[in-house]
Design a protein around this motif. Structure first.
Motif, PDB file in Angstrom:
ATOM      1  N   THR A   1      23.943 -72.061 -57.377  1.00 20.79           N
ATOM      2  CA  THR A   1      23.632 -71.869 -58.796  1.00 20.79           C
ATOM      3  C   THR A   1      24.948 -71.801 -59.577  1.00 20.79           C
ATOM      4  OG1 THR A   1      23.812 -69.445 -59.006  1.00 20.79           O
ATOM      5  CG2 THR A   1      21.811 -70.285 -57.929  1.00 20.79           C
ATOM      6  N   PRO A   2      24.898 -71.838 -60.892  1.00 15.82           N
ATOM      7  CA  PRO A   2      26.138 -71.774 -61.686  1.00 15.82           C
ATOM      8  C   PRO A   2      26.900 -70.455 -61.492  1.00 15.82           C
ATOM      9  CG  PRO A   2      24.286 -72.474 -63.044  1.00 15.82           C
ATOM     10  CD  PRO A   2      23.712 -72.074 -61.732  1.00 15.82           C
ATOM     11  N   VAL A   3      26.238 -69.423 -60.950  1.00 17.14           N
ATOM     12  CA  VAL A   3      26.952 -68.144 -60.767  1.00 17.14           C
ATOM     13  C   VAL A   3      27.154 -67.825 -59.283  1.00 17.14           C
ATOM     14  CG1 VAL A   3      26.330 -67.115 -62.985  1.00 17.14           C
ATOM     15  CG2 VAL A   3      24.749 -66.891 -61.044  1.00 17.14           C
ATOM     16  N   GLY A   4      27.005 -68.818 -58.427  1.00 14.86           N
ATOM     17  CA  GLY A   4      27.306 -68.608 -57.011  1.00 14.86           C
ATOM     18  C   GLY A   4      26.181 -69.012 -56.091  1.00 14.86           C
ATOM     19  N   GLU A   5      26.450 -68.775 -54.805  1.00 15.28           N
ATOM     20  CA  GLU A   5      25.506 -69.171 -53.768  1.00 15.28           C
ATOM     21  C   GLU A   5      24.782 -67.922 -53.275  1.00 15.28           C
ATOM     22  OE1 GLU A   5      27.292 -72.467 -51.243  1.00 15.28           O
ATOM     23  OE2 GLU A   5      26.664 -70.972 -49.748  1.00 15.28           O
ATOM     24  N   PHE A   6      23.475 -68.016 -53.075  1.00 16.41           N
ATOM     25  CA  PHE A   6      22.705 -66.852 -52.618  1.00 16.41           C
ATOM     26  C   PHE A   6      21.798 -67.269 -51.474  1.00 16.41           C
ATOM     27  CE2 PHE A   6      23.499 -66.466 -57.183  1.00 16.41           C
ATOM     28  CZ  PHE A   6      24.232 -65.291 -57.208  1.00 16.41           C
ATOM     29  N   LYS A   7      21.736 -66.407 -50.449  1.00 21.74           N
ATOM     30  CA  LYS A   7      20.819 -66.659 -49.328  1.00 21.74           C
ATOM     31  C   LYS A   7      19.598 -65.781 -49.551  1.00 21.74           C
ATOM     32  CE  LYS A   7      24.528 -67.564 -46.006  1.00 21.74           C
ATOM     33  NZ  LYS A   7      24.530 -69.001 -46.247  1.00 21.74           N
ATOM     34  N   LEU A   8      18.501 -66.395 -49.976  1.00 18.56           N
ATOM     35  CA  LEU A   8      17.322 -65.624 -50.371  1.00 18.56           C
ATOM     36  C   LEU A   8      16.263 -65.614 -49.273  1.00 18.56           C
ATOM     37  CD1 LEU A   8      16.715 -66.870 -54.026  1.00 18.56           C
ATOM     38  CD2 LEU A   8      17.910 -64.802 -53.289  1.00 18.56           C
ATOM     39  N   LEU A   9      15.626 -64.463 -49.101  1.00 20.69           N
ATOM     40  CA  LEU A   9      14.425 -64.409 -48.270  1.00 20.69           C
ATOM     41  C   LEU A   9      13.318 -65.137 -49.012  1.00 20.69           C
ATOM     42  CD1 LEU A   9      14.478 -60.656 -47.237  1.00 20.69           C
ATOM     43  CD2 LEU A   9      14.741 -62.621 -45.698  1.00 20.69           C
ATOM     44  N   VAL A  10      12.593 -65.987 -48.296  1.00 19.37           N
ATOM     45  CA  VAL A  10      11.547 -66.782 -48.946  1.00 19.37           C
ATOM     46  C   VAL A  10      10.297 -66.836 -48.063  1.00 19.37           C
ATOM     47  CG1 VAL A  10      13.087 -68.301 -50.263  1.00 19.37           C
ATOM     48  CG2 VAL A  10      12.482 -68.932 -47.915  1.00 19.37           C
ATOM     49  N   ASP A  11       9.143 -67.069 -48.704  1.00 14.41           N
ATOM     50  CA  ASP A  11       7.955 -67.469 -47.947  1.00 14.41           C
ATOM     51  C   ASP A  11       7.878 -68.995 -48.045  1.00 14.41           C
ATOM     52  OD1 ASP A  11       7.205 -67.821 -50.571  1.00 14.41           O
ATOM     53  OD2 ASP A  11       5.621 -66.318 -50.563  1.00 14.41           O
ATOM     54  N   SER A  12       6.847 -69.589 -47.432  1.00 13.52           N
ATOM     55  CA  SER A  12       6.845 -71.057 -47.376  1.00 13.52           C
ATOM     56  C   SER A  12       6.662 -71.665 -48.779  1.00 13.52           C
ATOM     57  CB  SER A  12       5.773 -71.558 -46.418  1.00 13.52           C
ATOM     58  OG  SER A  12       4.528 -71.094 -46.851  1.00 13.52           O
TER      59      SER A  12
ATOM     60  N   ALA B   1       6.316 -60.218 -53.488  1.00 11.85           N
ATOM     61  CA  ALA B   1       7.060 -59.175 -54.214  1.00 11.85           C
ATOM     62  C   ALA B   1       7.900 -58.317 -53.269  1.00 11.85           C
ATOM     63  CB  ALA B   1       6.092 -58.318 -55.014  1.00 11.85           C
ATOM     64  N   ARG B   2       7.433 -58.172 -52.004  1.00  7.27           N
ATOM     65  CA  ARG B   2       8.234 -57.393 -51.047  1.00  7.27           C
ATOM     66  C   ARG B   2       9.541 -58.122 -50.725  1.00  7.27           C
ATOM     67  NH1 ARG B   2       3.246 -55.460 -49.106  1.00  7.27           N
ATOM     68  NH2 ARG B   2       2.970 -57.028 -47.490  1.00  7.27           N
ATOM     69  N   LEU B   3       9.469 -59.460 -50.588  1.00 11.48           N
ATOM     70  CA  LEU B   3      10.690 -60.243 -50.342  1.00 11.48           C
ATOM     71  C   LEU B   3      11.591 -60.210 -51.586  1.00 11.48           C
ATOM     72  CD1 LEU B   3       9.082 -63.392 -48.606  1.00 11.48           C
ATOM     73  CD2 LEU B   3      10.161 -61.413 -47.514  1.00 11.48           C
ATOM     74  N   LEU B   4      10.944 -60.285 -52.730  1.00 11.12           N
ATOM     75  CA  LEU B   4      11.666 -60.205 -54.005  1.00 11.12           C
ATOM     76  C   LEU B   4      12.489 -58.917 -54.070  1.00 11.12           C
ATOM     77  CD1 LEU B   4      12.041 -60.891 -57.103  1.00 11.12           C
ATOM     78  CD2 LEU B   4       9.782 -59.868 -57.462  1.00 11.12           C
ATOM     79  N   GLU B   5      11.847 -57.822 -53.716  1.00 10.51           N
ATOM     80  CA  GLU B   5      12.532 -56.529 -53.791  1.00 10.51           C
ATOM     81  C   GLU B   5      13.756 -56.502 -52.858  1.00 10.51           C
ATOM     82  OE1 GLU B   5       9.884 -53.277 -53.945  1.00 10.51           O
ATOM     83  OE2 GLU B   5      11.505 -51.814 -53.861  1.00 10.51           O
ATOM     84  N   LYS B   6      13.582 -57.045 -51.653  1.00 14.86           N
ATOM     85  CA  LYS B   6      14.712 -57.071 -50.707  1.00 14.86           C
ATOM     86  C   LYS B   6      15.845 -57.939 -51.253  1.00 14.86           C
ATOM     87  CE  LYS B   6      12.110 -56.195 -46.523  1.00 14.86           C
ATOM     88  NZ  LYS B   6      11.448 -56.764 -45.360  1.00 14.86           N
ATOM     89  N   ASN B   7      15.497 -59.078 -51.852  1.00 14.38           N
ATOM     90  CA  ASN B   7      16.542 -59.955 -52.403  1.00 14.38           C
ATOM     91  C   ASN B   7      17.296 -59.273 -53.545  1.00 14.38           C
ATOM     92  OD1 ASN B   7      16.168 -62.140 -50.665  1.00 14.38           O
ATOM     93  ND2 ASN B   7      14.519 -63.001 -51.929  1.00 14.38           N
ATOM     94  N   LEU B   8      16.558 -58.542 -54.383  1.00 16.68           N
ATOM     95  CA  LEU B   8      17.224 -57.888 -55.516  1.00 16.68           C
ATOM     96  C   LEU B   8      18.103 -56.739 -55.021  1.00 16.68           C
ATOM     97  CD1 LEU B   8      14.610 -57.915 -58.420  1.00 16.68           C
ATOM     98  CD2 LEU B   8      16.091 -59.717 -57.570  1.00 16.68           C
ATOM     99  N   ARG B   9      17.606 -56.006 -54.010  1.00 13.19           N
ATOM    100  CA  ARG B   9      18.414 -54.909 -53.451  1.00 13.19           C
ATOM    101  C   ARG B   9      19.747 -55.456 -52.930  1.00 13.19           C
ATOM    102  NH1 ARG B   9      14.690 -51.944 -50.599  1.00 13.19           N
ATOM    103  NH2 ARG B   9      14.386 -50.801 -52.523  1.00 13.19           N
TER     104      ARG B   9
END
Ligand SMILES: C[S@@+](CC[C@H](N)C(=O)[O-])C[C@H]1O[C@@H](n2cnc3c(N)ncnc32)[C@H](O)[C@@H]1O
Length: 248
Positions: free
Chosen positions: A7-18, A77-85
């Motif tokens: 992304t324009p502000v860096g690279e992120f390794k996100l937890l995702v579902d399919s 939303a549980r994966l979302l929360e982990k990514n934001l943490r």
């Protein structure tokens, strides 16, 4: 699963579902939306339909002081929360709300809503944006959604989706998100069949026409006006010939 996004502000390794994995594989969609968010994120930022959080993470790195991510699917939303943490910087406040974005009262300065589908028919982009605009005047990302249509030589018998935008798409309508969006639309369709395109653009890059983001919708349109209700789904589509029928 983990998916890396650039992304324009860096690279992120996100937890995702399919579901989120498929969405993040559409690199033009990711580029267009993360660029738009990075450009305007400030003060309080809300992400309505946050998925596992790509746009929230970008906003938190692009100048927002507080980010609120609303997602109705509890597992996502549980994966979302982990990514934001993991990824929200320590000096940025964050919150995950599990619920329906039409009902959650978020007073934010900037709001992203990527619930966009072809003709804005099936997903809840229009009801969500209108619910926000009834109460507040935020900047909404995207600020514009484009719709186009081309006649097709061999119309299908039934509506069908396919991927791939043609070179020559003429805009039929531009939908702006700075004022309430009319739910009903009517397009003149004098030929027997049309392919409808929906896209979002950032500095010349077009997102749309992929399998997962606004695939092309091919419709048989036997009348010469197509009517639909945004957010009400394909069954809301009707067509009529004004010279033969009264549709009131
Ligand atoms: C197309 S995805 C976008 C995910 C993420 N924002 C992105 O850009 O990659 C839309 C998300 O919105 C969620 N969603 C759909 N309708 C919603 C609603 N009414 N309220 C809250 N979330 C909703 C879906 O569960 C899905 O995760």
């Amino acid at each position: 699963m983990i998916k890396t996004i650039r992304t324009p502000v860096g690279e992120f390794k996100l937890l995702v579902d399919s579901y989120q994995l498929d969405l993040l594989r559409d690199v033009r969609r990711v580029f267009v939306f993360t660029s738009m968010v990075a450009e305007v994120a400030e003060d309080t930022f809300a992400d309505l339909g946050a998925g596992t959080g790509p746009l929230t993470v970008v906003a938190a790195h692009a100048g927002a002081e507080r980010v609120v991510a609303v997602e109705k699917n509890p597992k996502r939303a549980r994966l979302l929360e982990k990514n934001l943490r993991k990824y929200v910087p320590h000096d940025v406040e964050w919150e995950v709300v599990v619920g329906d974005a039409r009902e959650v009262d978020v007073n934010a300065d900037v709001i992203a809503c990527e619930m966009i589908d072809t003709l804005l028919l099936e997903e809840e982009f229009v009801p969500v944006v209108n619910a926000v605009l009834e109460r507040y005047e935020p900047i909404i990302v995207p600020q514009e959604v484009w719709i186009g249509a081309n006649p097709i030589r061999r119309p299908p018998r039934m509506p069908r989706y396919r991927s791939g935008l043609p070179e020559d798409i003429e805009p039929l309508e531009v939908i702006r998100t700075d004022k309430p969006i009319p739910k009903k639309f009517e397009y003149e369709t004098p030929e027997p069949g049309y392919a409808f395109f929906t896209w979002v653009e950032y500095e010349g890059t077009i997102a749309g026409g992929s399998d997962v983001f606004c695939p092309v919708l091919e419709l048989p349109t036997p009348g010469n006006v197509l009517i639909g209700v945004r957010g009400a789904g394909l069954p809301s589509l009707r067509s009529y010939a004004p010279e033969h029928q009264d549709h009131t």
